[in-house]
Design a protein around this motif. Structure first.
Motif, short mmCIF file in Angstrom:
data_model
loop_
_atom_site.label_atom_id
_atom_site.label_comp_id
_atom_site.label_asym_id
_atom_site.label_seq_id
_atom_site.Cartn_x
_atom_site.Cartn_y
_atom_site.Cartn_z
N TYR A 63 42.94 52.85 38.42
CA TYR A 63 42.17 51.92 39.24
C TYR A 63 41.88 50.63 38.49
N GLU A 64 41.47 50.75 37.23
CA GLU A 64 41.16 49.56 36.44
C GLU A 64 42.41 48.73 36.18
N ALA A 65 43.57 49.38 35.97
CA ALA A 65 44.81 48.62 35.78
C ALA A 65 45.15 47.84 37.04
N THR A 66 45.02 48.49 38.19
CA THR A 66 45.28 47.81 39.47
C THR A 66 44.28 46.67 39.67
N ARG A 67 43.04 46.93 39.36
CA ARG A 67 42.01 45.91 39.51
C ARG A 67 42.28 44.71 38.61
N GLU A 68 42.74 44.98 37.40
CA GLU A 68 43.06 43.88 36.48
C GLU A 68 44.23 43.06 37.00
N VAL A 70 44.95 42.61 40.14
CA VAL A 70 44.40 41.81 41.23
C VAL A 70 43.61 40.63 40.67
N ARG A 71 42.87 40.86 39.59
CA ARG A 71 42.11 39.77 38.97
C ARG A 71 43.04 38.66 38.48
N VAL A 72 44.15 39.07 37.85
CA VAL A 72 45.10 38.09 37.35
C VAL A 72 45.67 37.28 38.51
N VAL A 73 46.06 37.95 39.59
CA VAL A 73 46.61 37.25 40.75
C VAL A 73 45.55 36.35 41.35
N TYR A 74 44.34 36.85 41.49
CA TYR A 74 43.25 36.05 42.07
C TYR A 74 42.99 34.83 41.20
N ARG A 75 42.94 35.04 39.88
CA ARG A 75 42.68 33.93 38.96
C ARG A 75 43.78 32.87 39.08
N THR A 76 45.03 33.32 39.18
CA THR A 76 46.15 32.38 39.30
C THR A 76 46.03 31.59 40.60
N ILE A 77 45.77 32.28 41.70
CA ILE A 77 45.63 31.60 42.99
C ILE A 77 44.45 30.64 42.96
#
Length: 144
Positions: A63-68, A70-77
């Motif tokens: 879960y934490e790997a998936t969340r991280e 998503v965070r990277v994608v969100y941060r990039t966007i």
């Protein structure tokens, strides 16, 4: 000698001592056996709990790997959006009045994107399922 009362008293005292000692050691062994059974059950329970904790830990790591990710994608966007807003300062002056919002909400579905046509269902219910709204959404905007 067999008829002597001291012989019978000694024999009775010996039998009582042997019986009492046997009773005491039998109870002691029974308590030890019960403690051993409790230890085995507790060991099994601890083993099951450790296995469950390992499973939960694996799930949390996934879960934490998936969340991280998503965070990277969100941060990039977000960085791209912030850069775009910095390049185009006119975006900050965008807004809709009540009529514009009503027209935006009443727009037809975009066929290419597959956006659904808004129905009159109660908010929170799946599209096309559930109770109908009491009033037409346009009337609700006018009433408010």
């Amino acid at each position: 000698m067999i008829a002597s009362p001291y012989f019978w008293i000694a024999l009775l005292a010996g039998a009582l001592a042997i019986s009492g000692g046997s009773y005491y050691y039998g109870g002691k062994h029974a308590r030890d056996a019960a403690k051993a059974a409790q230890f085995v059950e507790l060991s099994d329970a601890v083993g099951k709990a450790i296995a469950k904790i390992k499973t939960i830990t694996k799930e949390l790591d996934k879960y934490e790997a998936t969340r991280e990710k998503v965070r990277v994608v969100y941060r990039t966007i977000k960085e791209k959006a912030d850069a775009n807003i910095d390049k185009n300062p006119g975006y900050a002056e965008c807004g809709l009045d009540a009529d514009g919002l009503r027209l935006y909400n009443a727009r037809p579905a975009d066929i290419e994107s597959g956006a659904p046509i808004p129905d009159n269902s109660v908010p929170g219910s799946p599209p096309g399922v559930g109770r109908e709204a009491v009033h037409d959404p346009e009337e609700q905007h006018r009433e408010g």
